[in-house]
Design a protein around this motif. Structure first.
Motif, short mmCIF file in Angstrom:
data_model
loop_
_atom_site.label_atom_id
_atom_site.label_comp_id
_atom_site.label_asym_id
_atom_site.label_seq_id
_atom_site.Cartn_x
_atom_site.Cartn_y
_atom_site.Cartn_z
N GLY A 99 0.78 -1.22 0.00
CA GLY A 99 0.00 0.00 0.00
C GLY A 99 0.82 1.28 0.00
O GLY A 99 1.95 1.33 0.49
N THR A 100 0.20 2.32 -0.53
CA THR A 100 0.88 3.61 -0.70
C THR A 100 1.31 4.23 0.62
O THR A 100 2.44 4.72 0.75
CB THR A 100 -0.05 4.59 -1.44
N LEU A 101 0.44 4.22 1.62
CA LEU A 101 0.75 4.89 2.89
C LEU A 101 1.90 4.20 3.62
O LEU A 101 2.76 4.87 4.20
CB LEU A 101 -0.49 4.95 3.77
N GLN A 119 0.73 -3.36 -4.55
CA GLN A 119 -0.52 -2.62 -4.55
C GLN A 119 -0.35 -1.15 -4.16
O GLN A 119 -1.07 -0.63 -3.31
CB GLN A 119 -1.54 -3.29 -3.61
N VAL A 120 0.57 -0.49 -4.80
CA VAL A 120 0.74 0.95 -4.63
C VAL A 120 0.06 1.64 -5.81
O VAL A 120 0.34 1.33 -6.97
CB VAL A 120 2.22 1.34 -4.55
N SER A 121 -0.82 2.59 -5.52
CA SER A 121 -1.53 3.33 -6.56
C SER A 121 -0.67 4.46 -7.09
O SER A 121 -0.09 5.22 -6.30
CB SER A 121 -2.83 3.90 -5.99
N ASP A 122 -0.56 4.57 -8.39
CA ASP A 122 0.16 5.65 -9.07
C ASP A 122 1.51 5.95 -8.40
O ASP A 122 1.72 7.04 -7.85
CB ASP A 122 -0.70 6.92 -9.07
N PRO A 123 2.45 5.01 -8.42
CA PRO A 123 3.74 5.22 -7.75
C PRO A 123 4.54 6.40 -8.31
O PRO A 123 5.33 6.99 -7.57
CB PRO A 123 4.47 3.90 -7.96
N GLY A 137 15.09 5.07 -7.47
CA GLY A 137 15.35 5.30 -6.05
C GLY A 137 15.55 3.99 -5.32
O GLY A 137 16.19 3.07 -5.83
N ASN A 138 15.00 3.90 -4.11
CA ASN A 138 15.17 2.68 -3.32
C ASN A 138 13.93 1.80 -3.31
O ASN A 138 13.85 0.85 -2.52
CB ASN A 138 15.57 3.03 -1.87
N ALA A 139 12.93 2.11 -4.17
CA ALA A 139 11.69 1.34 -4.16
C ALA A 139 11.30 0.90 -5.57
O ALA A 139 11.51 1.62 -6.55
CB ALA A 139 10.56 2.16 -3.55
N THR A 140 10.74 -0.28 -5.65
CA THR A 140 10.13 -0.80 -6.87
C THR A 140 9.14 -1.87 -6.46
O THR A 140 9.02 -2.19 -5.27
CB THR A 140 11.17 -1.39 -7.84
N GLY A 141 8.41 -2.41 -7.43
CA GLY A 141 7.48 -3.46 -7.05
C GLY A 141 6.31 -3.61 -8.00
O GLY A 141 6.48 -3.51 -9.22
N PHE A 142 5.13 -3.78 -7.42
CA PHE A 142 3.94 -4.19 -8.16
C PHE A 142 2.81 -3.21 -7.87
O PHE A 142 2.32 -3.13 -6.74
CB PHE A 142 3.59 -5.63 -7.80
#
Length: 328
Positions: A99-101, A119-123, A137-142
């Motif tokens: 999740g985004t938060l 499940q992150v909306s509009d990363p 950056g330091n994040a990636t995923g689905f």
């Protein structure tokens, strides 16, 4: 089965020959897992199962060559920063977050520890990654489905219950995705002749009061959008829809297996299984900045015929033909 016993069972079952890659003296790696739901949530257990099994298949076995630390947000976004800081203080090699938060809280705590999100909306719009192809950056995923997909909920509601002219739409006011999802549904509402009313899902009392008040109107239906509070309070929302005879559309299959009418959304279990692959690649030296963000690849349309019958609805043959699963 209690949560601790459940996770212990998964860990105990991990002593498979396939997973016995660890050599004597190999450094124990550490993975953090941050889920925004309650620790007792059974759907969360299914997601953890998929992640752990995916890791085991790739040779990573909890308490043999990797230690996995779980943290739970219980839907209280006010605690996310504290939980994120606690996880990062454990110096994990990588963190998996839903999740985004939760991901935003982790990025406030660190810009160096790798994060694999689900499940992150509009990363990109949320500032979590620079681009989908090159996160940077330091994040990636689905990622979660694009906001425009939310308009599908209203189309399904009208197809299932053509008499609906008013629809309540749940949203999480703490999450920008809630506003964006509502806007996407509103875009479809004018052409379908439906008046929308937002229902905030901050707590159980607010949900019950809002849905009960809305249900007094004629020709009404309910759309439950994807959010942590909606999942946490689904044991309240689903019976409320039944009690007030509200045709309702949900974002995930598990709402329907628990008595909801119809759902359309990504296969979240599949995303957690795929997340294990990114964790594996990061533990082997790849950088999140170089791993592209992936969109959902499997969507499910699920219908509960028992619930439809209780609501006096006849499911159109065209809808049944498209369904991936029909619960009788």
């Amino acid at each position: 089965m209690k949560r601790r016993a459940f996770i212990a069972l998964l860990r105990g079952a991990a002593a498979w020959p396939l997973a016995a890659r660890a050599q004597q003296g190999e450094r124990m790696r550490r993975i953090g897992v941050f889920l925004p739901y309650a620790a007792s949530d059974l759907e969360s257990m299914s997601r953890i199962t998929a992640l752990l099994q995916g890791m085991q298949e790739l040779g990573w076995t909890d308490r043999r060559n990797v230690r996995i630390e779980f943290r739970w947000g219980a839907g209280d976004a006010r605690q996310y920063s504290k939980i994120a800081a606690e996880l990062i203080a454990l110096t994990p090699d990588v963190v998996v977050a839903l999740g985004t938060l939760a991901v935003s809280a982790l990025q406030r705590a660190t810009r160096t520890v790798p994060i694999v999100f689900v499940q992150v909306s509009d990363p990109v719009g949320g500032g979590i990654v620079e681009t989908l192809a090159r996160p940077g950056g330091n994040a990636t995923g689905f990622a979660a489905p694009e906001y425009v997909t939310s308009g599908k909920y209203l189309e399904l509601l009208k197809e299932m219950a053509p008499q609906v002219t008013r629809a309540a739409v749940t949203r999480d006011p703490a999450n920008v995705a809630g506003t964006a999802q509502f806007a996407a549904i509103q875009t479809a509402a004018s052409s379908l002749g439906v008046e929308l009313r937002p229902v905030d899902v901050r707590d159980a009392a607010e949900i019950e009061r809002s849905i009960t008040t809305f249900a007094r109107q004629p020709n009404r239906g309910l759309i439950v959008t994807a959010s942590a509070p909606a999942q946490i309070h689904r044991a309240l929302i689903i019976p409320l829809a039944a009690q007030h005879r509200l045709p309702a559309v949900y974002p995930y299959r598990f709402f329907v297996t628990e008595g909801g009418l119809i759902s359309y959304g990504p296969d979240t279990i599949d995303q957690f299984r795929r997340a294990a692959g990114y964790v594996d690649r990061i533990l082997k030296g790849e950088k999140p900045a170089d791993l592209p963000v992936q969109a959902p690849t499997k969507f499910e349309l699920v219908i509960n015929l028992k619930t439809a019958k209780a609501l006096g609805l006849t499911v159109p043959d065209s809808l049944l033909a498209r369904a991936d699963e029909v619960i009788e």
